[in-house]
Write a protein that holds these residues in place. Structure first.
Motif, PDB file in Angstrom:
ATOM      1  N   ASN A  52      87.744  51.265  75.294  1.00 55.79           N
ATOM      2  CA  ASN A  52      88.044  49.841  75.162  1.00 55.79           C
ATOM      3  C   ASN A  52      87.994  49.448  73.699  1.00 55.79           C
ATOM      4  O   ASN A  52      87.265  50.043  72.903  1.00 55.79           O
ATOM      5  CB  ASN A  52      86.958  49.067  75.933  1.00 55.79           C
ATOM      6  N   ASP A  53      88.778  48.424  73.358  1.00 53.52           N
ATOM      7  CA  ASP A  53      88.636  47.811  72.037  1.00 53.52           C
ATOM      8  C   ASP A  53      89.150  46.382  72.144  1.00 53.52           C
ATOM      9  O   ASP A  53      90.034  46.083  72.949  1.00 53.52           O
ATOM     10  CB  ASP A  53      89.433  48.572  70.969  1.00 53.52           C
ATOM     11  N   VAL A  54      88.596  45.510  71.319  1.00 57.78           N
ATOM     12  CA  VAL A  54      88.983  44.099  71.358  1.00 57.78           C
ATOM     13  C   VAL A  54      90.331  43.890  70.667  1.00 57.78           C
ATOM     14  O   VAL A  54      90.965  42.854  70.850  1.00 57.78           O
ATOM     15  CB  VAL A  54      87.849  43.249  70.720  1.00 57.78           C
ATOM     16  N   ASN A  55      90.799  44.874  69.903  1.00 51.02           N
ATOM     17  CA  ASN A  55      92.067  44.753  69.174  1.00 51.02           C
ATOM     18  C   ASN A  55      93.248  45.032  70.129  1.00 51.02           C
ATOM     19  O   ASN A  55      93.434  46.160  70.575  1.00 51.02           O
ATOM     20  CB  ASN A  55      92.048  45.762  68.017  1.00 51.02           C
ATOM     21  N   PRO A  56      94.045  43.993  70.432  1.00 43.85           N
ATOM     22  CA  PRO A  56      95.098  44.167  71.443  1.00 43.85           C
ATOM     23  C   PRO A  56      96.196  45.149  71.039  1.00 43.85           C
ATOM     24  O   PRO A  56      96.732  45.878  71.879  1.00 43.85           O
ATOM     25  CB  PRO A  56      95.679  42.757  71.610  1.00 43.85           C
ATOM     26  N   ARG A  57      96.524  45.202  69.746  1.00 47.48           N
ATOM     27  CA  ARG A  57      97.589  46.118  69.324  1.00 47.48           C
ATOM     28  C   ARG A  57      97.152  47.565  69.440  1.00 47.48           C
ATOM     29  O   ARG A  57      97.948  48.449  69.757  1.00 47.48           O
ATOM     30  CB  ARG A  57      97.956  45.858  67.877  1.00 47.48           C
ATOM     31  N   LEU A  58      95.867  47.787  69.172  1.00 47.50           N
ATOM     32  CA  LEU A  58      95.331  49.140  69.256  1.00 47.50           C
ATOM     33  C   LEU A  58      95.378  49.636  70.704  1.00 47.50           C
ATOM     34  O   LEU A  58      95.804  50.761  70.984  1.00 47.50           O
ATOM     35  CB  LEU A  58      93.891  49.115  68.733  1.00 47.50           C
ATOM     36  N   VAL A  59      94.963  48.773  71.612  1.00 47.89           N
ATOM     37  CA  VAL A  59      94.931  49.167  73.020  1.00 47.89           C
ATOM     38  C   VAL A  59      96.352  49.371  73.541  1.00 47.89           C
ATOM     39  O   VAL A  59      96.636  50.329  74.268  1.00 47.89           O
ATOM     40  CB  VAL A  59      94.158  48.108  73.844  1.00 47.89           C
ATOM     41  N   SER A  60      97.248  48.494  73.125  1.00 49.40           N
ATOM     42  CA  SER A  60      98.646  48.637  73.546  1.00 49.40           C
ATOM     43  C   SER A  60      99.221  49.965  73.017  1.00 49.40           C
ATOM     44  O   SER A  60      99.963  50.662  73.718  1.00 49.40           O
ATOM     45  CB  SER A  60      99.431  47.433  73.022  1.00 49.40           C
ATOM     46  N   LEU A  61      98.841  50.324  71.795  1.00 47.01           N
ATOM     47  CA  LEU A  61      99.290  51.610  71.247  1.00 47.01           C
ATOM     48  C   LEU A  61      98.810  52.773  72.122  1.00 47.01           C
ATOM     49  O   LEU A  61      99.586  53.675  72.468  1.00 47.01           O
ATOM     50  CB  LEU A  61      98.770  51.787  69.813  1.00 47.01           C
ATOM     51  N   TYR A  62      97.526  52.764  72.495  1.00 46.48           N
ATOM     52  CA  TYR A  62      97.005  53.860  73.309  1.00 46.48           C
ATOM     53  C   TYR A  62      97.722  53.940  74.666  1.00 46.48           C
ATOM     54  O   TYR A  62      97.948  55.030  75.192  1.00 46.48           O
ATOM     55  CB  TYR A  62      95.487  53.737  73.496  1.00 46.48           C
ATOM     56  N   THR A 119     109.342  37.192  68.035  1.00 41.26           N
ATOM     57  CA  THR A 119     110.499  36.377  68.393  1.00 41.26           C
ATOM     58  C   THR A 119     111.410  37.285  69.217  1.00 41.26           C
ATOM     59  O   THR A 119     111.503  38.479  68.944  1.00 41.26           O
ATOM     60  CB  THR A 119     111.244  35.906  67.125  1.00 41.26           C
ATOM     61  N   GLY A 120     112.046  36.732  70.199  1.00 43.40           N
ATOM     62  CA  GLY A 120     112.871  37.571  71.063  1.00 43.40           C
ATOM     63  C   GLY A 120     111.975  38.316  72.031  1.00 43.40           C
ATOM     64  O   GLY A 120     110.814  37.970  72.207  1.00 43.40           O
ATOM     65  N   GLU A 121     112.490  39.368  72.631  1.00 42.42           N
ATOM     66  CA  GLU A 121     111.733  40.069  73.660  1.00 42.42           C
ATOM     67  C   GLU A 121     110.683  40.984  73.026  1.00 42.42           C
ATOM     68  O   GLU A 121     110.983  41.713  72.083  1.00 42.42           O
ATOM     69  CB  GLU A 121     112.703  40.893  74.510  1.00 42.42           C
ATOM     70  N   TYR A 122     109.457  40.932  73.556  1.00 38.15           N
ATOM     71  CA  TYR A 122     108.369  41.773  73.046  1.00 38.15           C
ATOM     72  C   TYR A 122     108.621  43.222  73.465  1.00 38.15           C
ATOM     73  O   TYR A 122     108.844  43.506  74.635  1.00 38.15           O
ATOM     74  CB  TYR A 122     107.042  41.261  73.604  1.00 38.15           C
ATOM     75  N   ASP A 123     108.589  44.110  72.499  1.00 40.06           N
ATOM     76  CA  ASP A 123     108.842  45.520  72.780  1.00 40.06           C
ATOM     77  C   ASP A 123     107.592  46.314  72.391  1.00 40.06           C
ATOM     78  O   ASP A 123     107.400  46.673  71.229  1.00 40.06           O
ATOM     79  CB  ASP A 123     110.058  45.973  71.950  1.00 40.06           C
ATOM     80  N   PRO A 124     106.706  46.575  73.359  1.00 40.11           N
ATOM     81  CA  PRO A 124     105.439  47.248  73.035  1.00 40.11           C
ATOM     82  C   PRO A 124     105.629  48.628  72.404  1.00 40.11           C
ATOM     83  O   PRO A 124     104.797  49.062  71.607  1.00 40.11           O
ATOM     84  CB  PRO A 124     104.698  47.353  74.375  1.00 40.11           C
ATOM     85  N   LEU A 125     106.727  49.305  72.754  1.00 40.26           N
ATOM     86  CA  LEU A 125     106.966  50.632  72.180  1.00 40.26           C
ATOM     87  C   LEU A 125     107.257  50.517  70.682  1.00 40.26           C
ATOM     88  O   LEU A 125     106.748  51.302  69.875  1.00 40.26           O
ATOM     89  CB  LEU A 125     108.138  51.301  72.905  1.00 40.26           C
ATOM     90  N   GLU A 126     108.060  49.504  70.310  1.00 39.04           N
ATOM     91  CA  GLU A 126     108.369  49.306  68.896  1.00 39.04           C
ATOM     92  C   GLU A 126     107.099  48.905  68.140  1.00 39.04           C
ATOM     93  O   GLU A 126     106.845  49.378  67.031  1.00 39.04           O
ATOM     94  CB  GLU A 126     109.453  48.222  68.743  1.00 39.04           C
TER      95      GLU A 126
END
Ligand SMILES: C[S@@+](CC[C@H](N)C(=O)[O-])C[C@H]1O[C@@H](n2cnc3c(N)ncnc32)[C@H](O)[C@@H]1O
Length: 309
Positions: A52-62, A119-126
């Protein structure tokens, strides 16, 4: 044993032996509530548990690394050298969202990453690809955000930066398959951990002095109250028969001793200031409720005594 994907402030690779020496001989599931770059998690590759981590981008990356390693590698391969000219087909080829001039491809990628919520559609992979790219090409590989949550590290100086490393991503993906990944406050572990499990807490360290800026991992800092909360959570887990290890700065020594933990200072040298006369070496502590005879290396010691007879 997998190499971490990111370089991360407070990475624990140099402390692995000291930590493992205090691990219990055996445990059920493994939990790491402040996983960050995951130096311990990836090295250990536990068979089950939670990170777990509180950083949302880090968790999304994993999550992307776990679920789409090949597509992530493909995206990274499409990226250009950080010093090359901005790509006119991508946003922020000339100025950032704040109207600052974009000199090269690195700063264009940084501006794209900082567009969150996008802005526009969120692309978690990008987003994941941008995160790895910036981490591997930025100065010192540090993750640092300004007060608005913007990543603000300048370009690094690398003769031949390697931001792809597909082998590392694929191996990390396998390690992540066995655990649940979450983006919550560390207290989630009170629900996740069961007796016989092992929890390793590596929080942002409590500053040694009021000016030491150890805690600047993300826009929302980890304050003294959070440190108290952490001690309470460690105590509760201890009461329930969960194995607990905590690493923290030397100022927390007495508190963990008073709470009944075994506490050792470890020989770590950490820069807490950068004045020209040298850097202050500070103590780092490891607190645990794992008693010496129950530790992994207790068995090793007994064996070497036996062999020597
Ligand atoms: C010392 S770093 C962990 C470093 C990690 N052990 C490594 O090897 O890279 C602390 C981490 O705690 C996270 N964090 C800060 N506050 C938190 C909270 N309240 N709950 C969970 N994670 C938090 C930060 O985002 C940061 O990644």
């Amino acid at each position: 044993m997998v190499e971490p994907i990111l370089k991360w402030a407070g990475g624990k690779r140099q402390l692995l032996d000291a930590l493992y020496a205090r691990f219990p001989e055996s445990f059920d599931r493994y939990h790491e509530p402040f996983v960050g770059g995951g130096a311990v998690f990836f090295d250990l590759e536990p068979a089950s548990g939670t990170i777990n981590d509180v950083n949302p981008r880090l968790v999304s990356l994993y999550e992307r690394v776990r679920d789409e390693p090949d597509r992530l590698i493909e995206r990274l391969e499409e990226f250009a050298d950080p010093e090359s000219a901005p790509d006119p087909d991508l946003p922020y080829a000339e100025t950032t969202q704040r109207g600052r001039e974009v000199g090269n491809y690195y700063y264009q990628q940084r501006a794209r990453f900082n567009d969150r919520p996008y802005t526009g559609e969120y692309d978690p992979l990008e987003e994941a690809a941008l995160f790895v790219y910036l981490n591997r090409t930025c100065y010192n590989g540090l993750y640092r955000e300004n007060a608005d949550g913007g990543f603000n590290v300048p370009i690094g100086r690398y003769a031949d930066p390697n931001w792809v490393n597909g082998g590392r991503i694929r191996r990390a993906s396998e390690a992540l398959e066995h655990v649940a990944v979450s983006n919550r406050d560390f207290e989630y572990v009170l629900d996740a951990a069961e007796p016989g499990d092992l929890v390793y807490f590596d929080p942002p360290y409590e500053p040694m002095s009021p000016t030491a800026d150890f805690t600047a991992y993300s826009a929302d800092g980890f304050d003294r109250e959070d440190q108290e909360r952490l001690l309470e959570v460690a105590r509760t887990l201890d009461d329930r028969g969960v194995n607990v290890l905590v690493s923290n700065s030397g100022v927390t020594y007495d508190r963990y001793v008073e709470a009944g933990f075994h506490v050792d200072t470890v020989d770590a040298t950490r820069a807490i200031n950068s004045d020209a006369d040298g850097r202050d070496a500070v103590d780092e502590v490891i607190a645990t409720n794992v008693s010496e005879p129950a530790r992994r290396d207790a068995g090793q010691r007994a064996l070497s005594t036996f062999d020597g007879r």
